[in-house]
Design an enzyme around this catalytic site. Structure first.
Site, short mmCIF file in Angstrom:
data_model
loop_
_atom_site.label_atom_id
_atom_site.label_comp_id
_atom_site.label_asym_id
_atom_site.label_seq_id
_atom_site.Cartn_x
_atom_site.Cartn_y
_atom_site.Cartn_z
N LYS A 4 5.83 -1.05 -3.01
CA LYS A 4 6.68 -2.15 -2.18
C LYS A 4 8.00 -1.86 -2.88
CE LYS A 4 4.58 -6.29 -0.63
NZ LYS A 4 4.41 -7.33 -0.11
N ASP A 39 7.15 -11.55 3.83
CA ASP A 39 6.57 -12.75 3.11
C ASP A 39 6.23 -13.49 3.31
OD1 ASP A 39 4.23 -10.04 2.82
OD2 ASP A 39 5.32 -9.27 0.99
#
Ligand code: ATR
Length: 287
Positions: A73, A109
């Site tokens: 990520k 997220d």
């Protein structure tokens, strides 16, 4: 037998390691099928060493978009052509869209978490949050809450320096949000929780193999006006949520966040709203 794959099928998917257990293929493929979209979502186990080649392949194969998870990520960021504002602040990317060969990184997220609150009728603006944990998920959520107008965020974490790091980012970039850390000490926590609107557990306590654990052990720290939210979705009711429910709090588990982050990625790739109710029905089945 009916084949859903055609010569025009667009590829989406997930890269990371390990990823075979992910519920994302189920979520996205159900949504593609329901809406009759000629897309497919596959999972690719990719480790750090193969990331550069993978990003090149994504461009070469004209992959429509993809999700990114651990351990990629952060390290994918310099390989992308553009990074959204929230992903820059959070310092990680979980969704990439291929815009005619230009790879743009986003982070859904935190937005997915905010969406899960909104779906329960809870707005972020002007609210006070207490957060447990300062890992990747906590960081995404705290920064998004601050971007969306939270009035105050208090973070406590076993490793206090990680909580302080999140505070520094918010203080520097989103000064309208008051952000601080607090210790684990019960009295300090009680003071913070007394004036809070929402408590969020972003630690792994309560998730297998720690199902019997909870970040809060004394129910007297909770009050009936407090909304208690856990980003864990399995088990659906963690020990913390059970305790909070018994104390009369409204409780929200992590299913909304996992679907929310997926729905936002889906929208980025297809421009369409994910059929949330249909996706939710079968999210944990592997049909
Ligand atoms: P994620 O990406 O899901 O956020 P993570 O980055 O590993 O996962 O973060 C896990 C969080 O749970 C961290 O805040 C971690 O605390 P540390 O920063 O001190 O490691 C917290 N956590 C995990 N196990 C814990 C435990 N036994 N007690 C307290 N906190 C714990």
């Amino acid at each position: 037998m009916k084949y859903n794959i055609s010569g025009k099928t667009r590829l989406t998917g997930l890269i990371g390691y390990p990823v075979r257990h992910s519920i994302s293929p189920n979520m996205h493929n159900r949504a593609f099928q329901y809406l009759g979209l000629d897309y497919v979502y596959l999972v690719f186990e990719i480790k750090e060493d193969n990331l550069k080649d993978t990003v090149m392949a994504i461009k070469t194969l004209d992959v429509a978009g993809f999700n990114v998870t651990m351990p990629l990520k952060q390290i994918i960021m310099p390989l992308l052509d553009e990074i959204s504002k929230e992903a820059q602040l959070i310092g990680s990317v979980n969704t990439v869209i291929n815009d005619n060969g230009k790879l743009i990184g986003h982070n859904t997220d935190g937005k997915g978490y905010v969406k899960s609150l909104e779906d329960e009728g809870i707005t972020v603006e002007g609210k006070r949050f207490v957060m447990a944990g300062a890992g990747g998920a906590a960081r995404s959520i705290a920064i998004q809450l601050a971007l969306d107008g939270a009035q105050e965020i208090t973070i406590f974490n076993r490793t206090l320096d990680k909580a302080k790091e999140i505070c520094e980012i918010i203080n520097k970039n989103i000064p309208n949000c008051k952000v601080m850390t607090t210790g684990y000490e019960e009295n300090q926590l009680k003071q913070q929780l007394k004036k809070a609107d929402v408590l969020i557990n972003c630690t792994s306590l309560g998730m297998a193999p720690h199902e019997e654990k909870s970040i809060i052990t004394n129910p007297e720290l909770l009050h009936t006006d407090l909304i208690v939210s856990d980003i864990i979705y399995f088990p659906a009711k963690t020990k913390l949520l059970q305790m909070a429910e018994d104390a009369g709090c409204k409780v929200i588990n992590g299913v909304g966040m996992i679907i929310g982050q997926g729905a936002l990625a889906f929208k980025i790739w297809t421009g369409l709203d994910m059929p949330i109710d249909y996706v939710k029905e079968g999210i944990f089945s592997n049909k």
